[in-house]
Design an enzyme around this catalytic site. Sequence first.
Site, mmCIF file in Angstrom:
data_model
loop_
_atom_site.group_PDB
_atom_site.id
_atom_site.type_symbol
_atom_site.label_atom_id
_atom_site.label_comp_id
_atom_site.label_asym_id
_atom_site.label_seq_id
_atom_site.Cartn_x
_atom_site.Cartn_y
_atom_site.Cartn_z
ATOM 1 N N ARG A 4 0.949 10.455 13.834
ATOM 2 C CA ARG A 4 0.626 11.043 12.536
ATOM 3 C C ARG A 4 -0.268 12.255 12.709
ATOM 4 O O ARG A 4 -1.293 12.192 13.371
ATOM 5 C CB ARG A 4 -0.046 10.014 11.651
ATOM 6 C CG ARG A 4 0.256 10.280 10.217
ATOM 7 C CD ARG A 4 -0.399 9.352 9.285
ATOM 8 N NE ARG A 4 0.183 8.040 9.173
ATOM 9 C CZ ARG A 4 -0.572 6.946 9.106
ATOM 10 N NH1 ARG A 4 -1.867 7.025 9.225
ATOM 11 N NH2 ARG A 4 -0.007 5.785 8.928
ATOM 12 N N GLN A 46 -0.083 5.321 20.518
ATOM 13 C CA GLN A 46 0.160 5.794 19.146
ATOM 14 C C GLN A 46 -0.932 6.792 18.759
ATOM 15 O O GLN A 46 -2.047 6.718 19.281
ATOM 16 C CB GLN A 46 0.214 4.620 18.142
ATOM 17 C CG GLN A 46 -1.080 3.901 17.833
ATOM 18 C CD GLN A 46 -1.370 2.744 18.771
ATOM 19 O OE1 GLN A 46 -1.063 2.805 19.953
ATOM 20 N NE2 GLN A 46 -2.002 1.691 18.274
ATOM 21 N N SER A 76 -14.315 2.645 12.867
ATOM 22 C CA SER A 76 -15.458 1.765 12.589
ATOM 23 C C SER A 76 -15.409 0.542 13.512
ATOM 24 O O SER A 76 -16.434 0.092 14.028
ATOM 25 C CB SER A 76 -15.460 1.348 11.120
ATOM 26 O OG SER A 76 -14.163 0.995 10.700
ATOM 27 N N TYR A 101 0.841 -1.204 0.000
ATOM 28 C CA TYR A 101 0.000 0.000 0.000
ATOM 29 C C TYR A 101 0.880 1.260 0.000
ATOM 30 O O TYR A 101 0.759 2.107 -0.875
ATOM 31 C CB TYR A 101 -0.895 -0.036 1.225
ATOM 32 C CG TYR A 101 -1.887 1.100 1.325
ATOM 33 C CD1 TYR A 101 -3.067 1.087 0.585
ATOM 34 C CD2 TYR A 101 -1.659 2.179 2.181
ATOM 35 C CE1 TYR A 101 -3.999 2.126 0.691
ATOM 36 C CE2 TYR A 101 -2.581 3.212 2.293
ATOM 37 C CZ TYR A 101 -3.745 3.182 1.553
ATOM 38 O OH TYR A 101 -4.664 4.209 1.664
HETATM 39 P P1 NAD Z 1 -12.590 1.635 0.562
HETATM 40 O O1 NAD Z 1 -11.913 0.330 0.695
HETATM 41 O O2 NAD Z 1 -13.890 1.847 1.265
HETATM 42 O O3 NAD Z 1 -12.853 1.962 -0.970
HETATM 43 C C1 NAD Z 1 -12.004 1.567 -2.008
HETATM 44 C C2 NAD Z 1 -12.847 1.248 -3.228
HETATM 45 O O4 NAD Z 1 -11.992 0.902 -4.319
HETATM 46 C C3 NAD Z 1 -13.785 0.064 -2.996
HETATM 47 O O5 NAD Z 1 -15.058 0.373 -3.496
HETATM 48 C C4 NAD Z 1 -13.129 -1.066 -3.774
HETATM 49 O O6 NAD Z 1 -14.031 -2.059 -4.182
HETATM 50 C C5 NAD Z 1 -12.502 -0.289 -4.929
HETATM 51 N N1 NAD Z 1 -11.373 -0.960 -5.558
HETATM 52 C C6 NAD Z 1 -10.312 -1.559 -4.967
HETATM 53 N N2 NAD Z 1 -9.470 -2.040 -5.878
HETATM 54 C C7 NAD Z 1 -10.003 -1.747 -7.102
HETATM 55 C C8 NAD Z 1 -9.603 -1.997 -8.432
HETATM 56 N N3 NAD Z 1 -8.475 -2.656 -8.711
HETATM 57 N N4 NAD Z 1 -10.405 -1.579 -9.439
HETATM 58 C C9 NAD Z 1 -11.572 -0.908 -9.164
HETATM 59 N N5 NAD Z 1 -11.997 -0.654 -7.923
HETATM 60 C C10 NAD Z 1 -11.216 -1.062 -6.900
HETATM 61 O O7 NAD Z 1 -11.545 2.746 0.999
HETATM 62 P P2 NAD Z 1 -11.730 4.314 1.200
HETATM 63 O O8 NAD Z 1 -11.505 4.639 2.610
HETATM 64 O O9 NAD Z 1 -12.968 4.778 0.550
HETATM 65 O O10 NAD Z 1 -10.472 4.856 0.400
HETATM 66 C C11 NAD Z 1 -10.596 5.305 -0.933
HETATM 67 C C12 NAD Z 1 -9.263 5.833 -1.427
HETATM 68 O O11 NAD Z 1 -8.805 6.878 -0.575
HETATM 69 C C13 NAD Z 1 -8.171 4.761 -1.462
HETATM 70 O O12 NAD Z 1 -7.390 4.947 -2.613
HETATM 71 C C14 NAD Z 1 -7.361 5.065 -0.227
HETATM 72 O O13 NAD Z 1 -6.024 4.698 -0.385
HETATM 73 C C15 NAD Z 1 -7.505 6.576 -0.111
HETATM 74 N N6 NAD Z 1 -7.313 7.015 1.277
HETATM 75 C C16 NAD Z 1 -8.292 6.811 2.207
HETATM 76 C C17 NAD Z 1 -8.074 7.201 3.524
HETATM 77 C C18 NAD Z 1 -9.133 7.036 4.590
HETATM 78 O O14 NAD Z 1 -8.851 7.321 5.753
HETATM 79 N N7 NAD Z 1 -10.338 6.612 4.292
HETATM 80 C C19 NAD Z 1 -6.853 7.772 3.886
HETATM 81 C C20 NAD Z 1 -5.873 7.926 2.917
HETATM 82 C C21 NAD Z 1 -6.115 7.558 1.608
HETATM 83 N N1 UDP Z 2 -6.057 -0.034 15.829
HETATM 84 C C1 UDP Z 2 -6.383 -0.557 17.084
HETATM 85 N N2 UDP Z 2 -7.416 -1.452 17.152
HETATM 86 C C2 UDP Z 2 -8.142 -1.838 16.071
HETATM 87 C C3 UDP Z 2 -7.813 -1.278 14.804
HETATM 88 C C4 UDP Z 2 -6.751 -0.383 14.733
HETATM 89 O O1 UDP Z 2 -5.760 -0.243 18.095
HETATM 90 O O2 UDP Z 2 -9.058 -2.655 16.216
HETATM 91 C C5 UDP Z 2 -4.928 0.925 15.761
HETATM 92 C C6 UDP Z 2 -3.880 0.563 14.716
HETATM 93 O O3 UDP Z 2 -2.935 -0.337 15.249
HETATM 94 C C7 UDP Z 2 -3.298 1.931 14.402
HETATM 95 C C8 UDP Z 2 -4.482 2.878 14.569
HETATM 96 O O4 UDP Z 2 -5.437 2.174 15.354
HETATM 97 O O5 UDP Z 2 -2.314 2.262 15.341
HETATM 98 C C9 UDP Z 2 -5.124 3.272 13.250
HETATM 99 O O6 UDP Z 2 -5.393 2.095 12.529
HETATM 100 P P1 UDP Z 2 -6.171 2.105 11.149
HETATM 101 O O7 UDP Z 2 -6.080 0.721 10.595
HETATM 102 O O8 UDP Z 2 -7.516 2.699 11.318
HETATM 103 O O9 UDP Z 2 -5.362 3.139 10.222
HETATM 104 P P2 UDP Z 2 -3.805 3.290 9.827
HETATM 105 O O10 UDP Z 2 -2.955 2.448 10.729
HETATM 106 O O11 UDP Z 2 -3.732 2.848 8.413
HETATM 107 O O12 UDP Z 2 -3.559 4.737 10.036
#
Ligand code: NAD
Ligand code: UDP
Length: 314
Positions: free
Chosen positions: A279, A211, A191, A147
């Site tokens: 972060r 963290q 969530s 990722y």
């Molecule tokens: P999510 O998993 O809910 O949504 C991702 C979507 O992309 C899903 O609908 C999935 O089915 C689709 N998808 C995955 N691989 C695919 C492919 N190869 N072709 C077509 N569709 C595909 O995640 P999200 O939280 O909605 O995140 C969306 C975007 O935002 C991602 O690129 C993620 O990296 C970026 N992002 C999200 C967060 C966050 O906190 N939610 C933070 C940083 C970056």
């Molecule tokens: N985390 C946790 N319990 C959970 C899920 C996540 O303590 O059930 C922690 C995880 O280890 C991280 C932070 O919460 O330190 C955020 O995790 P998340 O997967 O939401 O996002 P990311 O690590 O990608 O920022």
Amino acid sequence: MTSCKRVLVTGGAGFLGSHLCARLTGEGVSVICLDNFFTGIRDNVAPLLASPLFELVRHDITEPYLAPVDRIYNFACPASPVHYQINPVQTMKTNVYGAIHLLELAKETDARIFQASTSEVYGDPEEHPQTERYWGRVNPVGRRSCYDEGKRCAETAFFDYRRQYGLDIKVGRIFNTYGPKMRPDDGRVVSTFICQALRGEDITIFGDGSQTRSFCYVTDLMDAVLRFMETPEGITGPVNLGNPTESTILSIAENVLALCGGPSRIRFLPLPEDDPRQRKPDITLARSHLDWEPKVPLEEGLKETIHWFRGTLS
Ligand code: NAD
Ligand code: UDP
């Protein structure tokens, strides 16, 4: 946005993508929502299916896609560590091949293209808060690398396509965002804690909970993304998009417990590999380029999200 005819949203059935599709169609814009439904769900966009402005297409962006579009928002990629580690090779391909296919589409159609990049490009950062000038500290061979490095490579592709072909790009580095339409089994912290609390299960904190992350409510993030897309061509980013209010994971657990009530207790589990210690975005650039800053306080956003999950889990 009114002059814009047709918009492509990849990952449009996911958490962020579905909010974006709703916002765009609500503004009268025609949207093609493209998704392979790996983590996305049809229900997320079900209210839009009747709209003549909305088209849902099943497609995997690791394969090329061609359609006449003016704007491309690339949100396709599972964002939860649990989900993106299920098939890390597919995650890498989605980030790298997917970005290249969409950049080719932008080149072909002369479309402006937004990349949903991530704070993960900073890895486990030594600089705090993180500015866009910081190059990051990322393990290239760990479980999060498909990722993190995939997203870093996508950023490289965006800037190379701009330098080589003059593409009109926007790269937004999104920090942890939460809200309604996250999957209950998503594994992401907000969530997961909410679903655990509503079900009366133990709240699972990984590590000691010291963290930190900085959580942005989804409506604020959508405002930032839409504003960024419509900035002048010279503003390419990368721009940090997030809420600079930093919280420990323990405090998130305590907050969720207090707001949900119920019998849940906190359980401490081992910290996953390469879990970043801290972060927090520096959003000076977003403030000045987008004239934007997040408005929704954490407690308010958590209440909205809890309200939504209560409705879906019951
Ligand atoms: P999510 O998993 O809910 O949504 C991702 C979507 O992309 C899903 O609908 C999935 O089915 C689709 N998808 C995955 N691989 C695919 C492919 N190869 N072709 C077509 N569709 C595909 O995640 P999200 O939280 O909605 O995140 C969306 C975007 O935002 C991602 O690129 C993620 O990296 C970026 N992002 C999200 C967060 C966050 O906190 N939610 C933070 C940083 C970056
Ligand atoms: N985390 C946790 N319990 C959970 C899920 C996540 O303590 O059930 C922690 C995880 O280890 C991280 C932070 O919460 O330190 C955020 O995790 P998340 O997967 O939401 O996002 P990311 O690590 O990608 O920022």
